[in-house]
Every structure is written in C-alpha cells, then in structure tokens.
Design a protein around this motif. Structure first.
Motif, mmCIF file in Angstrom:
data_model
loop_
_atom_site.group_PDB
_atom_site.id
_atom_site.type_symbol
_atom_site.label_atom_id
_atom_site.label_comp_id
_atom_site.label_asym_id
_atom_site.label_seq_id
_atom_site.Cartn_x
_atom_site.Cartn_y
_atom_site.Cartn_z
ATOM 1 N N LYS A 277 11.312 -17.095 18.102
ATOM 2 C CA LYS A 277 10.217 -16.599 17.876
ATOM 3 C C LYS A 277 9.741 -14.829 18.645
ATOM 4 N N ARG A 281 5.673 -15.369 18.350
ATOM 5 C CA ARG A 281 5.169 -16.075 17.345
ATOM 6 C C ARG A 281 6.189 -15.712 16.120
ATOM 7 N N TYR A 282 6.054 -16.337 14.737
ATOM 8 C CA TYR A 282 7.163 -16.888 14.426
ATOM 9 C C TYR A 282 7.352 -15.105 14.011
ATOM 10 N N TYR A 297 4.696 -11.572 10.970
ATOM 11 C CA TYR A 297 4.428 -12.319 12.244
ATOM 12 C C TYR A 297 3.262 -13.410 11.706
ATOM 13 N N ASP A 299 1.656 -17.211 12.859
ATOM 14 C CA ASP A 299 1.234 -17.949 14.495
ATOM 15 C C ASP A 299 1.562 -19.653 13.652
#
Length: 425
Positions: A277, A281-282, A297, A299
């Motif tokens: 992350k 966030r991913y 991006y 979640d």
C-alpha cells in the motif's frame, strides 16, 4: 548493461492434459439432452464391450497422463450429477468409460508460450548466498488460441546463473468445482492437485468471462505487513466477445482465487499492482485509454476507478502507445516500472520509468532509448517484432527479466540496475 541468457522456452505440443469435453462446443443442441443420449448409449453397451472399449482408451492414453482412471471417475461424477444419473450398481469400468467420453486431450502450449512474469518462490531454503528460488508464470496458448496459466520453478543467482527445474513428465490441470458463483461470474477457487508439482500445473479458464483465455498474468508478491504476504496478480479474461481485468490471489501456490474486478480501469488490459500500500491505499499502474499510463488508487483490491495520467509516449520507439511490463519494483531510488512501447512498424520494445517512492505520481526519470528491442533472431513468430514482459524481479544488483518473443516463445535477460538508472533522464 544487458546480458541475454541463451536459454529459450518454446511451445511444446507434447505437453498435454486431460480436460473436460463439452458437447455444446460441437453442436447447437442443448448440452444436457445430448449428454443424456450419450450416457444412455454407453449404459446400453454390454460388459464385454465396455471392457474392450475402455482397454483401447487406456492403451492409447494411460501412459500419456497421470492418474487417468481417477480423472475419468471424477468426470463421470460431474456428468452423472448434471444428467441426473443414479450410479448405484454401475461398475468402475463403465463409470470410467462414461468419464472418458466426456474428456479430451488438450495440448495447452502447442501454439505459443509467451509473456512471463517472475516472483520469489515461497520456499527460499537451502540456497547459496544471494540466490533466489523463483516462480515464473507463463501464458500458454493451445487449440483454439485459448490461453491458460502455466508455471515453472527455478533458481537465479547474483552471478547471472540461471536454472529452471525440470518439468514433470505429466502436466495436471488445476481443479475448480462448479458452483452458483461460477455461473454468475463470481470469484472461483481452483486447487492444484495435492500430489502435483507447481511446474506441472496449468490453470485453465473456468467462467464464461474467461472462456477464451486467461491472458498475460502480471504476478507480484504483495506485502500486507511485515509478517503477512501473498502473491497477487492481474490478468486479462477474454470471453471471445470482450475483455475484462481479473485478479488471482494465492498464499501458497496450492489454492488460487480467481476474482473478477469492477470499475472503469478494470475494463481495460494491463493493470499492475504495486507490491504494498502507498499512503494507506492500494495502487496500480494501468492504461485505461489504450495509449497512455495512468496511476490508480483504491481502498479495495477488486474495484478500480479511473486514474490520473502518469506518463504518455514521448520517444520515437513508443509513440503509438506505452504500457507497463508488470508490477512496479521497489528500489532505494524509487519505484522502477518496466514499460513496453510500440513504435514504427508496430515494433514492441521494453523500457523503464522511475517513480518517486512516496509519491508515485512524480516521474523521476525514464529511459530515452529502449533497454530491450527485438534482435534479428527474435523477430519471427506468431506476432513478429515483439518483445514483451509481464514482470521482472531484482536479484542482487540485476534486474532478472524473462520476456516473450514474437508472441511465440520466452527468453531471459539480466539488466544491471545501476547502469539502467544512469541512463534515465
């Protein structure tokens, strides 16, 4: 800066597996009705004929496959459930023969072997200093140009020594239990056979969205925390009429989750997940417009909306389009993103971009010239003038880079990272 290893992996029609044979592929009849007629015909054979016909099947195929009888019984049980057959009193031989009629031999890499990615193997024990045991994913293309996911294991050293583990004599298809989720196009679990090696395992399409192929797996090792990690990759699911991006997740390369993804970005090819992350966030690199690279991006791992423009084609070798070649690689200097560019005569080459580690929206540098372009002996194949990768990994001071050649075979290169970074501007 570049060392091309002499090893080349090519398509091999001798690599075959037993797969379910669906009668609907051969006719427009409703498959359950036709299946019932076929089962009824086999049930009508006398015991002597059953033994004779089954003997012919085993004569031709038992030495070409692993646990053939078990596969036939499993396929019989699936068919029996579909057609409502109560199998009490049936001999094993009759069950096996019915199963054989609903199977076929499939050469999963007869047409091509291409577009690899590479990640650290779960088992890093017993290696010399600095060596890495690897898992490589491969796009294998067989009859009907249907793509599946194959694997090879090996060892790479900082001295640019590279060895693949031998393939087992038999390949085995990972199994997926049909379910309501499968029918609805939801997530599906597939499992490697308990006694099969990873290098002998193939993952085939399961759902309708994947029917014509699982293409270009960009596999990466994702770190959820210092102690928790899993291997996550994205691939293109091709239905024959349209494409979508899906995700594969595994913690042990024994059990795999195939998960559809939603959102604008997931309707396009080539999403590549950052290995951790960023700011909670991913993050992904993608190409939502088919031409430029974007930063996304989310979640959630399974939903990706439109991203912000990250970089666009700039140099002659990439003016038609630019995309990523796998998951970003974390260096002290930043995120190294391998790219593919398409230039004149639709020639594909491989370059690289360096992104800021804390803010990947900042481009720190990119290669003015490609680091890898087709050599004369790499030009010919199913799609000529293409070198393409779905992901490399760091080994010592090198980037170990397996890459597809002309959509037909797989080659390997080592790229010196310090020299690569020095070429960026």
């Amino acid at each position: 800066m570049i060392y091309r290893h002499p090893l080349r992996l090519k398509a091999d029609p001798a690599r075959v597996v037993i797969r379910p044979f669906h009668l609907a592929w051969q006719a427009q009849d409703a498959e359950p009705d036709r299946a019932k007629r076929l089962v009824k015909a086999v049930l009508a054979l006398d015991a002597r004929m059953v033994r004779s016909e089954l003997g012919l099947v085993f004569r031709d195929f038992e030495t070409r496959h692993w646990q053939t009888r078990e596969v036939f019984i499993e396929r019989f049980e699936e068919v029996a459930a579909q057609v409502g057959l109560k199998n009490g009193g049936l001999s094993d031989a009759r069950k096996e023969l019915i199963g054989a009629y609903f199977c076929h031999e499939y050469s999963y890499s007869a047409a091509a072997l291409m577009n690899p990615s590479v990640v650290p193997h779960p088992d890093q024990s017993g290696l010399s200093r600095g060596a890495k045991r690897i898992v490589m994913s491969l796009r294998a293309v067989g009859e009907g140009h249907i793509s599946s996911i194959a694997f090879r294991e090996g060892v790479v050293t900082p001295d640019r020594e590279f060895e693949l583990m031998p393939e087992p004599p038999f390949a085995t298809a990972a199994t997926a239990r049909q379910s309501k989720a499968t029918a609805r196009g939801g997530a599906v679990t597939v499992r490697r056979h308990a006694k099969a090696t990873l290098s002998g395992t193939v993952i085939f399409p399961v759902t309708e969205a994947q029917r014509h192929g699982l293409e270009d797996l960009r596999l990466g090792l994702f770190h959820h925390s210092a102690r928790k990690k899993e291997w996550i990759g994205t691939y293109t699911a091709y239905s024959g009429a349209g494409i979508s991006c899906e995700m594969i997740r595994t913690e042990d390369f024994k059990r795999f989750e195939l998960i559809p993804m939603t959102g604008v970005a997931a309707q396009h090819k080539g999403l590549a997940l950052f290995p951790r992350k960023i700011r909670g966030r991913y993050a992904m690199v993608g190409r939502q417009d088919g031409e430029n690279c974007f930063l996304h991006y989310s979640d959630r791992l399974d939903h990706w909306d439109a991203g912000e423009l990250l970089f666009r084609p700039r140099f002659p070798w990439e003016l038609i389009q630019i995309g990523n070649c796998g998951a970003p690689i974390e260096l002290d200097e930043g995120w190294l993103v391998l790219t593919h560019g398409v230039g004149a005569m639709r020639q594909y080459s491989i370059g690289a971009v360096l992104l800021d580690k804390d803010d990947p929206a900042r481009v720190l540098g990119r290669t003015h010239d490609p680091i890898l372009s087709p050599l004369d002996h790499e030009r010919e194949g199913y799609v000529p003038n293409v070198v393409y990768s779905c992901g490399g990994m760091r080994v010592g001071d090198d980037l170990f880079l397996p890459y597809g050649v002309a959509d037909s075979s797989v080659a390997f290169a080592f790229v010196a990272i310090p020299e690569l970074l020095a070429t960026m501007r």
